[in-house]
Design a protein around this motif. Structure first.
Motif, PDB file in Angstrom:
ATOM      1  N   SER A  11       0.490   5.643  -0.907  1.00 10.96           N
ATOM      2  CA  SER A  11      -0.527   6.967  -1.411  1.00 10.96           C
ATOM      3  C   SER A  11      -0.436   7.817  -2.028  1.00 10.96           C
TER       4      SER A  11
ATOM      5  N   ARG B  95      -5.780  16.000   4.358  1.00 10.01           N
ATOM      6  CA  ARG B  95      -6.732  14.693   4.160  1.00 10.01           C
ATOM      7  C   ARG B  95      -6.386  13.999   5.745  1.00 10.01           C
TER       8      ARG B  95
ATOM      9  N   ASN C  57       4.720   2.690   8.303  1.00  6.91           N
ATOM     10  CA  ASN C  57       4.245   2.153   7.527  1.00  6.91           C
ATOM     11  C   ASN C  57       2.434   3.113   7.573  1.00  6.91           C
TER      12      ASN C  57
ATOM     13  N   HIS D 206       0.637  -1.483  -0.090  1.00  7.45           N
ATOM     14  CA  HIS D 206       0.425   0.295   0.419  1.00  7.45           C
ATOM     15  C   HIS D 206       0.967   1.557   0.042  1.00  7.45           C
TER      16      HIS D 206
HETATM   17  O1  LIG Z   1      -1.854   7.165   5.391  1.00  4.64           O
HETATM   18  C1  LIG Z   1      -1.336   7.006   4.224  1.00  4.64           C
HETATM   19  O2  LIG Z   1      -1.392   7.462   3.256  1.00  4.64           O
HETATM   20  C2  LIG Z   1      -0.983   5.551   3.960  1.00  4.64           C
HETATM   21  C3  LIG Z   1      -1.084   5.018   5.372  1.00  4.64           C
HETATM   22  C4  LIG Z   1      -0.614   3.463   5.537  1.00  4.64           C
HETATM   23  O3  LIG Z   1       0.959   3.712   4.808  1.00  4.64           O
HETATM   24  C5  LIG Z   1      -0.633   3.426   6.621  1.00  4.64           C
HETATM   25  O4  LIG Z   1      -1.716   3.405   7.692  1.00  4.64           O
HETATM   26  O5  LIG Z   1      -0.132   1.925   7.110  1.00  4.64           O
END
Ligand SMILES: O=C(O)CCC(=O)C(=O)O
Length: 275
Positions: free
Chosen positions: A196, A205, A275, A194
């Motif tokens: 963003s 945001r 993360n 993942h």
């Molecule tokens: O908030 C984001 O854009 C990434 C969030 C992320 O990496 C997570 O929650 O593990």
């Protein structure tokens, strides 16, 4: 607001296991969502600009509002479907992404922590609408089934202080935009790829990410206190937070800064920021 236990079922759990994510899950009423957004913004703005990346994690250990949000019954009812009745709060991060260049690199969370099993689910609770335009979370379906090599690429605009980044480039055409309305949340698996994009809108945001882990999972890296959010911990691998933080915002801020300093001396900083 209905508990997610009334509308989520085994088919949703199976979907999560197959794809590595699940959304949208409504969890907060409008007044709650407004309250938590205000508190997350106050927290962000109380930090000096140079603290905002490094100190965005573990607010739940020092602030009443953050502790209450990560132990919210609706959130935990949904987590229970994935992890079962015994639930620890592993870590939290306020991911407030202002308009501009901030982004999150493609990564898998568990590679950084060294978990004995990936029984860890991240809840990303939207405290503002999270859209393609403002840089919502993006995920690669099914990518949790394979661990990939990572490297650390340090970039001031990466919201991950560790710079944890997949070595291979991702085929972005596979990505799903996890768009959420304020008060909804998504789940992603500890091994799901993942990241963003930047926020191209004119507003912030705001998201609050909470990682929940099963007590049976061991953690290779040193770890700060966990919160026993529900059930029992019969394994004793983690130190538990002695008591919920119950103090004013100002006292919480002092406590948070002391805590972050201590975490960095113990080399436990970055744990929640990876993360
Ligand atoms: O908030 C984001 O854009 C990434 C969030 C992320 O990496 C997570 O929650 O593990």
């Amino acid at each position: 607001m209905k508990s997610p236990s009334l509308f989520l079922g085994q088919a949703d759990a199976a979907n999560y296991r197959a794809k590595g994510f699940l959304f949208p899950i409504p969890v907060l009423m409008q007044d709650e969502q407004l309250h938590y957004r205000k508190m997350a913004k106050n927290f962000y703005h109380a930090l000096a600009p140079e603290e905002r990346r490094g100190y965005a994690g573990q607010s739940h250990l020092s602030f009443t509002w953050a502790y209450n949000l990560c132990t919210h019954p609706n959130v935990l009812d949904a987590v229970e479907l994935i992890l079962g009745p015994d639930i620890l709060v592993h870590s939290t991060t306020v991911f407030l992404k202002p308009p501009g260049n901030s982004f999150v690199s493609w990564h898998q969370d568990a590679t950084y922590w060294g978990l004995s099993a990936p029984r860890l689910v991240s809840a990303w609770i939207a405290l503002s609408d999270s859209t393609t335009d403002n840089g919502c979370l993006r995920v690669i379906p099914g990518s949790h089934l394979q661990l990939r090599e990572h490297t650390e690429i340090h970039n001031q605009n990466n919201m991950l202080t560790t710079g944890s980044t997949l070595k291979d480039t991702m085929d972005e055409s596979l990505a799903v935009d996890v768009t959420l309305r304020a008060g909804e949340m998504s789940f992603h698996h500890a091994n799901l790829v993942h990241g963003s994009n930047t926020n191209n809108s004119s507003g912030n945001r705001v998201g609050f990410a909470v990682r929940y882990v099963s007590p049976e999972v061991q953690h290779e890296r040193p770890h700060h206190e966990v919160v026993l959010a529900r059930g029992l911990d019969q394994f004793g691998y983690y130190t538990h937070l002695a008591a919920p933080p119950r103090c004013s915002f100002e006292d919480g801020l002092v406590r948070h800064r002391q805590k972050r300093q201590w975490l960095s001396e113990q080399r436990m900083d970055g744990v929640g920021e990876s993360n």
